[in-house]
Design a protein around this motif. Structure first.
Motif, PDB file in Angstrom:
ATOM      1  N   VAL A  18      10.814 120.950   4.380  1.00  0.00           N
ATOM      2  CA  VAL A  18      10.907 119.491   4.459  1.00  0.00           C
ATOM      3  C   VAL A  18      12.212 119.049   3.815  1.00  0.00           C
ATOM      4  CG1 VAL A  18       9.873 117.292   3.767  1.00  0.00           C
ATOM      5  CG2 VAL A  18       8.391 119.242   4.313  1.00  0.00           C
ATOM      6  N   TRP A  19      12.921 118.191   4.536  1.00  0.00           N
ATOM      7  CA  TRP A  19      14.071 117.496   3.988  1.00  0.00           C
ATOM      8  C   TRP A  19      13.761 116.008   4.025  1.00  0.00           C
ATOM      9  CZ3 TRP A  19      14.637 121.939   6.785  1.00  0.00           C
ATOM     10  CH2 TRP A  19      15.458 122.931   6.258  1.00  0.00           C
ATOM     11  N   GLU A  20      14.224 115.286   3.016  1.00  0.00           N
ATOM     12  CA  GLU A  20      14.002 113.838   2.978  1.00  0.00           C
ATOM     13  C   GLU A  20      15.305 113.110   2.725  1.00  0.00           C
ATOM     14  OE1 GLU A  20       9.422 113.440   1.382  1.00  0.00           O
ATOM     15  OE2 GLU A  20      11.039 113.061  -0.037  1.00  0.00           O
ATOM     16  N   LEU A  21      15.353 111.908   3.262  1.00  0.00           N
ATOM     17  CA  LEU A  21      16.421 110.961   2.955  1.00  0.00           C
ATOM     18  C   LEU A  21      15.796 109.886   2.081  1.00  0.00           C
ATOM     19  CD1 LEU A  21      17.930 110.543   6.521  1.00  0.00           C
ATOM     20  CD2 LEU A  21      19.031 111.674   4.583  1.00  0.00           C
ATOM     21  N   THR A  57      20.998 112.779  12.315  1.00  0.00           N
ATOM     22  CA  THR A  57      21.959 113.880  12.438  1.00  0.00           C
ATOM     23  C   THR A  57      22.102 114.616  11.116  1.00  0.00           C
ATOM     24  OG1 THR A  57      23.137 112.787  14.236  1.00  0.00           O
ATOM     25  CG2 THR A  57      24.358 114.445  12.985  1.00  0.00           C
ATOM     26  N   ARG A  58      22.149 113.893  10.007  1.00  0.00           N
ATOM     27  CA  ARG A  58      22.227 114.539   8.679  1.00  0.00           C
ATOM     28  C   ARG A  58      21.039 115.454   8.469  1.00  0.00           C
ATOM     29  NH1 ARG A  58      22.703 110.229   4.070  1.00  0.00           N
ATOM     30  NH2 ARG A  58      22.812 112.109   2.774  1.00  0.00           N
ATOM     31  N   LEU A  59      19.850 114.983   8.837  1.00  0.00           N
ATOM     32  CA  LEU A  59      18.650 115.796   8.681  1.00  0.00           C
ATOM     33  C   LEU A  59      18.716 117.042   9.561  1.00  0.00           C
ATOM     34  CD1 LEU A  59      16.107 112.868   8.666  1.00  0.00           C
ATOM     35  CD2 LEU A  59      16.405 114.508   6.787  1.00  0.00           C
ATOM     36  N   LEU A  60      19.089 116.868  10.823  1.00  0.00           N
ATOM     37  CA  LEU A  60      19.156 117.995  11.738  1.00  0.00           C
ATOM     38  C   LEU A  60      20.186 119.018  11.263  1.00  0.00           C
ATOM     39  CD1 LEU A  60      18.204 119.308  14.350  1.00  0.00           C
ATOM     40  CD2 LEU A  60      19.951 117.988  15.549  1.00  0.00           C
ATOM     41  N   LEU A  61      21.340 118.565  10.827  1.00  0.00           N
ATOM     42  CA  LEU A  61      22.364 119.488  10.343  1.00  0.00           C
ATOM     43  C   LEU A  61      21.908 120.256   9.113  1.00  0.00           C
ATOM     44  CD1 LEU A  61      25.622 117.408  10.930  1.00  0.00           C
ATOM     45  CD2 LEU A  61      24.710 119.313  12.300  1.00  0.00           C
ATOM     46  N   ALA A  62      21.095 119.638   8.270  1.00  0.00           N
ATOM     47  CA  ALA A  62      20.554 120.347   7.103  1.00  0.00           C
ATOM     48  C   ALA A  62      19.693 121.523   7.560  1.00  0.00           C
ATOM     49  CB  ALA A  62      19.744 119.402   6.227  1.00  0.00           C
ATOM     50  N   ALA A  63      18.859 121.324   8.569  1.00  0.00           N
ATOM     51  CA  ALA A  63      18.015 122.407   9.083  1.00  0.00           C
ATOM     52  C   ALA A  63      18.857 123.482   9.758  1.00  0.00           C
ATOM     53  CB  ALA A  63      16.970 121.853  10.049  1.00  0.00           C
ATOM     54  N   LEU A  64      19.860 123.079  10.524  1.00  0.00           N
ATOM     55  CA  LEU A  64      20.712 124.056  11.205  1.00  0.00           C
ATOM     56  C   LEU A  64      21.485 124.898  10.203  1.00  0.00           C
ATOM     57  CD1 LEU A  64      22.151 121.940  14.172  1.00  0.00           C
ATOM     58  CD2 LEU A  64      20.044 123.263  14.070  1.00  0.00           C
TER      59      LEU A  64
END
Length: 117
Positions: A18-21, A57-64
């Protein structure tokens, strides 16, 4: 909305990621994924007040970035987030395509997309 939006990875029980903003007072976005032989992105959501600012996009890039050496897949099907619809299906698929995902439909999942590196 002048508050800075910070991206953090949240402690979660494996295989959940899990990533959160977050601002100083609230969570305004999240990405949930399952780690394994393939990283499966299950949900991305951004509060409507914070959309169209690059946060998804920030969230997706964190997962990538987290999984540079494994396949990354998802189902590009709209998911209600914050009780308001996100992108329509075609727009969602186009958004993922801009980030390197390509349709790879399966009989059990016509929305399946796989990251092409």
């Amino acid at each position: 909305m002048d508050d800075e939006v910070r991206l953090t990875r949240v402690d979660a029980d494996p295989p959940h990621l899990v990533w959160e903003l977050c601002t100083s007072t609230e969570t305004v976005g999240y990405l949930q994924a399952l780690d394994g032989d393939t990283l499966w992105i299950s949900h991305i959501g951004v509060d409507p007040r914070y959309r169209r600012q690059g946060h998804a996009t920030r969230l997706l890039l964190a997962a990538l970035t987290y999984a540079p050496d494994v396949p990354i897949a998802l189902a590009a099907a709209p998911f209600p987030s914050w009780k308001e619809p996100g992108l329509a299906h075609d727009n969602l698929r186009a958004w993922y395509a801009r980030h390197g995902f390509r349709p790879a439909p399966r009989p059990e999942d016509p929305y399946y997309m796989l990251l092409q590196r």
